[in-house]
Design an enzyme around this catalytic site. Structure first.
Site, PDB file in Angstrom:
ATOM      1  N   SER A   2       1.721   4.836 -58.735  1.00 27.65           N
ATOM      2  CA  SER A   2       0.824   6.021 -58.188  1.00 27.65           C
ATOM      3  C   SER A   2       1.444   7.405 -59.635  1.00 27.65           C
ATOM      4  O   SER A   2       0.226   6.643 -61.124  1.00 27.65           O
ATOM      5  CB  SER A   2       1.760   6.661 -57.343  1.00 27.65           C
ATOM      6  N   ASP A 103      -5.840  -0.758 -51.622  1.00 27.28           N
ATOM      7  CA  ASP A 103      -5.379   0.609 -52.045  1.00 27.28           C
ATOM      8  C   ASP A 103      -6.593   0.599 -52.588  1.00 27.28           C
ATOM      9  O   ASP A 103      -7.968   0.540 -53.023  1.00 27.28           O
ATOM     10  CB  ASP A 103      -4.837   0.226 -53.881  1.00 27.28           C
ATOM     11  N   HIS A 133      -1.086   0.253 -51.682  1.00 27.82           N
ATOM     12  CA  HIS A 133      -0.915   1.276 -52.468  1.00 27.82           C
ATOM     13  C   HIS A 133       0.969   1.447 -51.768  1.00 27.82           C
ATOM     14  O   HIS A 133       1.347   2.064 -51.206  1.00 27.82           O
ATOM     15  CB  HIS A 133      -1.682   2.866 -52.253  1.00 27.82           C
TER      16      HIS A 133
END
Length: 184
Positions: A2, A103, A133
C-alpha cells in the site's frame, strides 16, 4: 504494501543517484502500491463500497499527505504524471507489482507496471482477480499463500538466499500481521 509501495518507489528513485559501499538495491516489491492522480479511473468509479479503500478515503489521505496547495497529480502520488521523474534514465531495480481485482487503486497500480515497462525497466505483474486491498492480511484467502510463493520466487531470482532461510523470514513476517501461518 500500500503506502509502503509508494514510499519504496521514491526511495528507489533517490537511491539510484547514490553509490553505496555495502548495499545494492536489486529488487522492489510493490504489493498493491498506493498511487493516484486527479483523473478518476474506471476502477475508482466502479468499485464503490469495497472493503478498506474508497475514493473518499484516498482523497482524504492525499489531501493530508501532499504539500499544501498540491493536487493528486503531485509526483508523490502520480509517479508517471507530467511532473514526475523520467525513469528511463534511472538505475531502477527489478520490480514486482501485485494487484487485486477488487482494489479501487488497481488502475493506478497497473499504470505503474506499464510505466516501468515503457521506461525499459524489468517489471513483473501479478494479478489476483478476487482480491481486495490488503488481502494478504487474511491468511485464509488462497491468494495469501500465492502471494508468499510469488514473493519467494522473486526474491530467489534476484538475490541468492538459501530457500529454507527465505521461507522462515517470509513466514515470520506474514505471521506478525496475521497471527496465523500458512504454507508458501
Amino acid at each position: 504494501d500500500s503506502a509502503g509501495g509508494n514510499i519504496v518507489h521514491h526511495v528507489a528513485v533517490q537511491a539510484s543517484d547514490s553509490s553505496f559501499q555495502k548495499l545494492k538495491l536489486v529488487g522492489l516489491i510493490a504489493i498493491q502500491p498506493y498511487f493516484g492522480g486527479e483523473e478518476r479511473t474506471e476502477s475508482e468509479i466502479r468499485l464503490i463500497g469495497v472493503p478498506i479503500v474508497s475514493v473518499e478515503r484516498t482523497d482524504w489521505i492525499w489531501k493530508a499527505f501532499l504539500p499544501e496547495g498540491s493536487d493528486r497529480d503531485h509526483p508523490a502520488a502520480n509517479v508517471f504524471g507530467l511532473n514526475s521523474v523520467d525513469l528511463s534514465e534511472v538505475n531502477f531495480p527489478a520490480t514486482i507489482v501485485f494487484i487485486g481485482g477488487f482494489d479501487p487503486l488497481q488502475d493506478w497500480q497497473r499504470r505503474y507496471y506499464e510505466g516501468l515497462k515503457k521506461a525499459g525497466k524489468e517489471a513483473n505483474l501479478i494479478e489476483y482477480p478476487d482480491a481486495v486491498h490488503s488481502f494478504y492480511g487474511f491468511p485464509e484467502l488462497p491468494e495469501s499463500s500465492l502471494l508468499v510463493k510469488e514473493l519467494r520466487d522473486f526474491i530467489q531470482r534476484h538475490v541468492f538466499v538459501p530457500l529454507d532461510f527465505l521461507d522462515k523470514v517470509l513466514m515470520r513476517q506474514f505471521s506478525k500481521h496475521t497471527q496465523k501461518s500458512f504454507d508458501p
